[in-house]
Design a protein around this motif. Structure first.
Motif, PDB file in Angstrom:
ATOM      1  N   GLU A  10      -1.687 -10.565  -6.393  1.00 48.82           N
ATOM      2  CA  GLU A  10      -1.371 -11.596  -5.153  1.00 48.82           C
ATOM      3  C   GLU A  10      -0.737 -10.803  -4.168  1.00 48.82           C
ATOM      4  N   TYR A  11       0.386  -9.796  -4.625  1.00 51.36           N
ATOM      5  CA  TYR A  11       1.082  -9.217  -3.545  1.00 51.36           C
ATOM      6  C   TYR A  11       0.730  -7.586  -3.796  1.00 51.36           C
ATOM      7  N   VAL A  12       0.855  -6.731  -2.724  1.00 45.39           N
ATOM      8  CA  VAL A  12       0.718  -5.450  -2.773  1.00 45.39           C
ATOM      9  C   VAL A  12       1.577  -4.717  -1.823  1.00 45.39           C
ATOM     10  N   THR A  13       1.944  -3.218  -1.960  1.00 50.01           N
ATOM     11  CA  THR A  13       2.640  -2.728  -1.097  1.00 50.01           C
ATOM     12  C   THR A  13       1.784  -2.261   0.087  1.00 50.01           C
ATOM     13  N   ILE A  14       2.733  -1.615   1.233  1.00 51.20           N
ATOM     14  CA  ILE A  14       2.091  -1.030   2.104  1.00 51.20           C
ATOM     15  C   ILE A  14       1.088   0.119   1.736  1.00 51.20           C
ATOM     16  N   GLY A  15       1.539   0.871   0.769  1.00 47.73           N
ATOM     17  CA  GLY A  15       0.567   1.997   0.482  1.00 47.73           C
ATOM     18  C   GLY A  15      -0.781   1.472  -0.195  1.00 47.73           C
ATOM     19  N   GLU A  16      -0.494   0.376  -0.832  1.00 41.21           N
ATOM     20  CA  GLU A  16      -1.797  -0.219  -1.559  1.00 41.21           C
ATOM     21  C   GLU A  16      -2.676  -0.821  -0.507  1.00 41.21           C
ATOM     22  N   LEU A  17      -1.963  -1.515   0.599  1.00 39.98           N
ATOM     23  CA  LEU A  17      -3.014  -1.892   1.715  1.00 39.98           C
ATOM     24  C   LEU A  17      -3.575  -0.668   2.224  1.00 39.98           C
ATOM     25  N   VAL A  18      -2.808   0.549   2.622  1.00 36.45           N
ATOM     26  CA  VAL A  18      -3.783   1.607   2.910  1.00 36.45           C
ATOM     27  C   VAL A  18      -4.963   2.057   2.226  1.00 36.45           C
ATOM     28  N   ARG A  19      -4.843   1.847   0.876  1.00 35.14           N
ATOM     29  CA  ARG A  19      -5.823   2.155   0.003  1.00 35.14           C
ATOM     30  C   ARG A  19      -7.035   1.063   0.058  1.00 35.14           C
ATOM     31  N   LEU A  20      -6.714  -0.258   0.357  1.00 32.06           N
ATOM     32  CA  LEU A  20      -7.757  -1.332   0.597  1.00 32.06           C
ATOM     33  C   LEU A  20      -8.264  -1.209   1.715  1.00 32.06           C
ATOM     34  N   THR A  21      -7.666  -1.026   2.636  1.00 32.50           N
ATOM     35  CA  THR A  21      -8.118  -1.049   4.171  1.00 32.50           C
ATOM     36  C   THR A  21      -8.838   0.291   4.714  1.00 32.50           C
ATOM     37  N   ASP A  22      -8.145   1.475   4.271  1.00 32.17           N
ATOM     38  CA  ASP A  22      -8.452   2.759   4.789  1.00 32.17           C
ATOM     39  C   ASP A  22      -7.904   2.829   6.332  1.00 32.17           C
ATOM     40  N   VAL A  23      -6.909   2.147   6.511  1.00 38.50           N
ATOM     41  CA  VAL A  23      -6.023   2.100   7.703  1.00 38.50           C
ATOM     42  C   VAL A  23      -4.690   3.064   7.566  1.00 38.50           C
ATOM     43  N   ARG A  24      -4.576   3.802   8.500  1.00 36.57           N
ATOM     44  CA  ARG A  24      -3.278   4.718   8.037  1.00 36.57           C
ATOM     45  C   ARG A  24      -1.994   4.031   7.962  1.00 36.57           C
ATOM     46  N   TYR A  25      -1.160   4.689   6.920  1.00 33.33           N
ATOM     47  CA  TYR A  25       0.055   4.055   6.805  1.00 33.33           C
ATOM     48  C   TYR A  25       0.799   3.637   8.268  1.00 33.33           C
ATOM     49  N   SER A  26       0.970   4.752   8.969  1.00 26.97           N
ATOM     50  CA  SER A  26       1.728   4.699  10.347  1.00 26.97           C
ATOM     51  C   SER A  26       1.005   3.320  11.200  1.00 26.97           C
ATOM     52  N   THR A  27      -0.127   3.121  10.916  1.00 27.00           N
ATOM     53  CA  THR A  27      -0.559   2.201  11.732  1.00 27.00           C
ATOM     54  C   THR A  27      -0.335   0.726  11.007  1.00 27.00           C
ATOM     55  N   LEU A  28      -0.251   0.547   9.759  1.00 28.49           N
ATOM     56  CA  LEU A  28       0.311  -0.478   9.151  1.00 28.49           C
ATOM     57  C   LEU A  28       1.674  -0.726   9.471  1.00 28.49           C
ATOM     58  N   LYS A  29       2.506   0.377   9.414  1.00 24.29           N
ATOM     59  CA  LYS A  29       3.815   0.066   9.591  1.00 24.29           C
ATOM     60  C   LYS A  29       4.098  -0.348  10.957  1.00 24.29           C
ATOM     61  N   PHE A  30       3.362  -0.050  12.216  1.00 24.91           N
ATOM     62  CA  PHE A  30       3.436  -0.317  13.440  1.00 24.91           C
ATOM     63  C   PHE A  30       3.253  -1.838  13.550  1.00 24.91           C
ATOM     64  N   TYR A  31       1.890  -2.262  12.746  1.00 25.21           N
ATOM     65  CA  TYR A  31       1.598  -3.663  13.045  1.00 25.21           C
ATOM     66  C   TYR A  31       2.956  -4.593  12.308  1.00 25.21           C
ATOM     67  N   THR A  32       3.430  -3.918  11.243  1.00 24.25           N
ATOM     68  CA  THR A  32       4.469  -4.811  10.551  1.00 24.25           C
ATOM     69  C   THR A  32       5.774  -4.840  11.540  1.00 24.25           C
ATOM     70  N   GLU A  33       5.833  -3.835  12.195  1.00 19.52           N
ATOM     71  CA  GLU A  33       7.211  -3.650  12.976  1.00 19.52           C
ATOM     72  C   GLU A  33       6.890  -4.772  14.412  1.00 19.52           C
ATOM     73  N   GLN A  34       5.525  -4.834  14.775  1.00 21.27           N
ATOM     74  CA  GLN A  34       5.232  -5.667  15.860  1.00 21.27           C
ATOM     75  C   GLN A  34       5.072  -6.992  15.654  1.00 21.27           C
ATOM     76  N   GLY A  35       5.153  -7.603  14.253  1.00 20.15           N
ATOM     77  CA  GLY A  35       5.328  -8.813  13.971  1.00 20.15           C
ATOM     78  C   GLY A  35       3.848  -9.478  13.721  1.00 20.15           C
ATOM     79  N   LEU A  36       2.873  -8.356  13.775  1.00 16.21           N
ATOM     80  CA  LEU A  36       1.408  -8.747  13.418  1.00 16.21           C
ATOM     81  C   LEU A  36       0.942  -8.777  12.135  1.00 16.21           C
TER      82      LEU A  36
END
Length: 84
Positions: free
Chosen positions: A14-40
């Protein structure tokens, strides 16, 4: 250093880490971190554990939506206004 979970386990979680989201979506870690920081990209965080946990299905769908809107030329502030 922790051992990575298999993709089979990630896909059942049900829950994953940001690193696992990278693997699932093929989106860079830094991009996902930015989306998180922006509240997206919403996350949960247990007090005793500093690891951010993302709801897998919800997060993957949201990342796909953000990527689609970016491909259409929308800016991060425009996407943020749309999602909030």
């Amino acid at each position: 250093m922790s051992r990575q979970r298999s993709m089979e386990i990630i896909l059942r979680s049900e829950y994953v880490t940001i690193g696992e989201l990278v693997r699932l979506t093929d989106v860079r870690y830094s991009t996902l971190k930015f989306y998180t920081e922006q509240g997206l990209l919403p996350f949960e965080q247990a007090e005793e554990n500093l690891t951010r946990r993302y709801r897998r299905e919800e997060s993957v769908a949201r990342i796909q939506l953000i990527r689609s809107l970016r491909a259409q030329g929308e800016t991060i502030p425009q996407i943020k206004a749309r999602l909030l």
